[in-house]
Design an enzyme around this catalytic site. Structure first.
Site, PDB file in Angstrom:
ATOM      1  N   ASP A   1       0.846  -1.197   0.000  1.00 23.27           N
ATOM      2  CA  ASP A   1       0.000   0.000   0.000  1.00 23.27           C
ATOM      3  C   ASP A   1       0.884   1.252   0.000  1.00 23.27           C
ATOM      4  O   ASP A   1       1.860   1.330   0.755  1.00 23.27           O
ATOM      5  CB  ASP A   1      -0.886  -0.039   1.256  1.00 23.27           C
ATOM      6  CG  ASP A   1      -1.981   1.010   1.224  1.00 23.27           C
ATOM      7  OD1 ASP A   1      -2.470   1.331   0.127  1.00 23.27           O
ATOM      8  OD2 ASP A   1      -2.356   1.497   2.313  1.00 23.27           O
TER       9      ASP A   1
ATOM     10  N   GLU B   1      -2.676   5.986  -8.121  1.00 27.16           N
ATOM     11  CA  GLU B   1      -3.589   6.961  -7.490  1.00 27.16           C
ATOM     12  C   GLU B   1      -3.518   8.279  -8.232  1.00 27.16           C
ATOM     13  O   GLU B   1      -2.435   8.763  -8.568  1.00 27.16           O
ATOM     14  CB  GLU B   1      -3.235   7.183  -6.010  1.00 27.16           C
ATOM     15  CG  GLU B   1      -4.144   8.233  -5.364  1.00 27.16           C
ATOM     16  CD  GLU B   1      -4.079   8.272  -3.841  1.00 27.16           C
ATOM     17  OE1 GLU B   1      -3.806   7.218  -3.237  1.00 27.16           O
ATOM     18  OE2 GLU B   1      -4.300   9.361  -3.275  1.00 27.16           O
TER      19      GLU B   1
ATOM     20  N   HIS C   1      -7.921  10.037   4.683  1.00 29.15           N
ATOM     21  CA  HIS C   1      -7.359   9.002   5.558  1.00 29.15           C
ATOM     22  C   HIS C   1      -7.549   9.394   7.018  1.00 29.15           C
ATOM     23  O   HIS C   1      -7.378  10.556   7.371  1.00 29.15           O
ATOM     24  CB  HIS C   1      -5.846   8.851   5.328  1.00 29.15           C
ATOM     25  CG  HIS C   1      -5.475   8.255   4.006  1.00 29.15           C
ATOM     26  ND1 HIS C   1      -4.859   8.956   3.020  1.00 29.15           N
ATOM     27  CD2 HIS C   1      -5.608   7.000   3.530  1.00 29.15           C
ATOM     28  CE1 HIS C   1      -4.625   8.168   1.983  1.00 29.15           C
ATOM     29  NE2 HIS C   1      -5.068   6.973   2.266  1.00 29.15           N
ATOM     30  N   GLY C   2      -7.834   8.425   7.856  1.00 32.58           N
ATOM     31  CA  GLY C   2      -7.860   8.689   9.298  1.00 32.58           C
ATOM     32  C   GLY C   2      -9.266   8.721   9.876  1.00 32.58           C
ATOM     33  O   GLY C   2     -10.251   8.410   9.207  1.00 32.58           O
TER      34      GLY C   2
ATOM     35  N   HIS D   1      -9.502   5.049  -0.980  1.00 34.00           N
ATOM     36  CA  HIS D   1      -8.658   5.136   0.213  1.00 34.00           C
ATOM     37  C   HIS D   1      -9.396   5.970   1.253  1.00 34.00           C
ATOM     38  O   HIS D   1     -10.286   6.736   0.913  1.00 34.00           O
ATOM     39  CB  HIS D   1      -7.316   5.780  -0.140  1.00 34.00           C
ATOM     40  CG  HIS D   1      -6.405   4.838  -0.852  1.00 34.00           C
ATOM     41  ND1 HIS D   1      -5.288   4.303  -0.257  1.00 34.00           N
ATOM     42  CD2 HIS D   1      -6.470   4.296  -2.087  1.00 34.00           C
ATOM     43  CE1 HIS D   1      -4.687   3.491  -1.108  1.00 34.00           C
ATOM     44  NE2 HIS D   1      -5.386   3.474  -2.235  1.00 34.00           N
ATOM     45  N   GLY D   2      -8.962   5.804   2.504  1.00 33.14           N
ATOM     46  CA  GLY D   2      -9.644   6.551   3.559  1.00 33.14           C
ATOM     47  C   GLY D   2     -11.027   5.979   3.797  1.00 33.14           C
ATOM     48  O   GLY D   2     -12.011   6.713   3.928  1.00 33.14           O
ATOM     49  N   GLY D   3     -11.117   4.660   3.869  1.00 38.44           N
ATOM     50  CA  GLY D   3     -12.419   4.003   3.983  1.00 38.44           C
ATOM     51  C   GLY D   3     -13.069   4.135   5.346  1.00 38.44           C
ATOM     52  O   GLY D   3     -14.291   3.969   5.474  1.00 38.44           O
TER      53      GLY D   3
HETATM   54  P1  13P Z   1      -8.349   4.794   6.703  1.00 37.76           P
HETATM   55  O1  13P Z   1      -7.263   4.636   7.707  1.00 37.76           O
HETATM   56  O2  13P Z   1      -8.965   6.151   6.721  1.00 37.76           O
HETATM   57  O3  13P Z   1      -9.349   3.688   6.767  1.00 37.76           O
HETATM   58  O4  13P Z   1      -7.625   4.685   5.262  1.00 37.76           O
HETATM   59  C1  13P Z   1      -6.859   3.570   4.969  1.00 37.76           C
HETATM   60  C2  13P Z   1      -6.158   3.721   3.660  1.00 37.76           C
HETATM   61  O5  13P Z   1      -6.623   4.386   2.763  1.00 37.76           O
HETATM   62  C3  13P Z   1      -4.894   3.007   3.493  1.00 37.76           C
HETATM   63  O6  13P Z   1      -4.354   3.178   2.228  1.00 37.76           O
END
Ligand code: 13P
Length: 365
Positions: A48, A100, A147-148, A176-178
């Site tokens: 990743d 990306e 993210h986060g 990303h940033g799920g």
């Molecule tokens: P989150 O930590 O917000 O779930 O995002 C994870 C991510 O996108 C890792 O590439």
């Protein structure tokens, strides 16, 4: 893995380069690979947010079956150039690449509100150009996630996602940033072409909360008590996502369509003329060093026959991650130089054969 197994879901296990300061990648991926091998659901192991060509090569050679190159903080032309060189390398290893485009800010495991940098949305025109010029197999798009740890519900641009999906109909999209989206938002992402959701912070938080609760309950207890239940907490959250995202019970259908990861052993048996034992040892050491860094080479074993009965005194066993590496390895300038100038002049009459592993996974029910 426990969540995927219990719900019969295919799964992608990602190791993020930004986390390599927290664990030894080489040691951890060996365990991850073993977990994937003994599993009965389809598993991919993914790098990743890889930052460079070198890190993509290293990840593939250590066992990743997919890699992400994240050059999204660079201007478009540079993002395309950096991504394309990773795609060219990875193609030669039979490994797919995620790119990306646009910028999803923030740091996994941190509060999303404190994210550095501004969100940059992916545009349809740039996505079309990026995919055409790089050849990526799947594309991470920026449509409003961060993210986060989220506060409140983020605003996602579903129209933009639908337009990108329409324009790139055969390229699976990645979010990303799920962490922190609503159930309805996940559903709309998937309806509009998202095939992979990156999810980290909520899993890390599930682990963290379990540890904090253990600490409150048993303030003087040792390590094993403090981490008790962490795996279950992560499994519960992963199962929630697998059910919600619709990947439960998909493993068996997908397995029928899957091409198994199938390493190839490039075997050479040979004798040496015109070199003493020290010279042979030196060539082997050089070979391990030089050939071991060629993309798709998992391991270089150099051997000498045990006993005197064999008509061939020495061997090379070079493990490729995939049959595609037979060609890319042969044509790699480092291999050509080593083989033509260091090895072949001394190893006449050798036998060289590529064997694919044919029982991979057959131990499984
Ligand atoms: P989150 O930590 O917000 O779930 O995002 C994870 C991510 O996108 C890792 O590439």
């Amino acid at each position: 893995m426990a969540a995927a197994e219990s719900l019969r879901a295919p799964i992608i296990l990602s190791l993020a380069e930004s986390h390599f300061e927290f664990f030894d990648f080489e040691l951890l991926i060996a365990a991850v690979e073993r977990a994937a091998e003994r599993s009965t659901v389809p598993v991919a192991i993914h790098l990743d947010h890889g930052s460079s060509l070198e890190s993509a090569v290293r990840a593939i050679n250590l066992g990743c079956t997919g890699v992400m190159v994240d050059a999204s903080s660079h201007p478009l032309d540079e993002n395309i150039a950096r991504t394309r060189e990773v795609v060219e390398m990875a193609r030669g290893c039979g490994v797919p690449v995620e790119g990306e485009l646009g910028y999803v800010p923030g740091v996994e495991g941190e509060d999303a509100a404190r994210h550095p940098g501004e969100l940059v949305y992916t545009t349809v025109e740039e996505a079309q150009r990026y995919v055409a010029e790089t050849g990526v197999d799947f594309l991470a798009v920026s449509i409003g996630t961060v993210h986060g740890r989220m506060q409140g519900e983020p605003q996602l641009d579903f129209q933009r996602l639908a337009d990108i999906d329409h324009a790139l109909s055969d390229v699976p999209l990645v979010i990303h940033g799920g962490t922190g989206l609503s159930e309805a938002q996940y559903r709309r992402l998937i309806e509009n072409g998202v095939a992979k959701i990156n999810y980290y912070t909520a899993l890390a938080d599930a682990a963290g909360q379990r540890i904090l609760a253990n600490g409150r309950e048993h303030p003087t207890a040792g390590y094993t008590t403090q981490v008790n239940g962490v795996a279950d907490a992560i499994q519960n959250e992963a199962e929630r996502c697998i059910e919600l995202w619709g990947s439960a019970d998909r493993a068996d259908k997908l397995l029928k369509k899957c091409r198994p990861w199938q390493p190839v052993e490039h075997l050479i048996v040979y004798n040496v003329q015109g070199l003493d034992e020290a010279g042979v040892t030196r060539i082997m050491a050089d070979g391990r060093r030089i050939l071991g860094t060629i993309p798709g080479v998992r391991r270089v074993f150099t051997g000498a026959a045990v006993g005197n009965e064999s008509s061939y005194r020495y061997s090379w066993l070079v493990r490729f991650c995939d049959a595609a590496v037979i060609d890319s390895y042969r044509d790699d300038p480092r291999h050509r130089d080593f083989a033509d100038n260091r090895f072949r002049p001394y190893a006449d009459g050798r036998i060289s054969i590529d064997y694919k592993q044919i029982v991979y996974g057959s131990e499984k029910s």
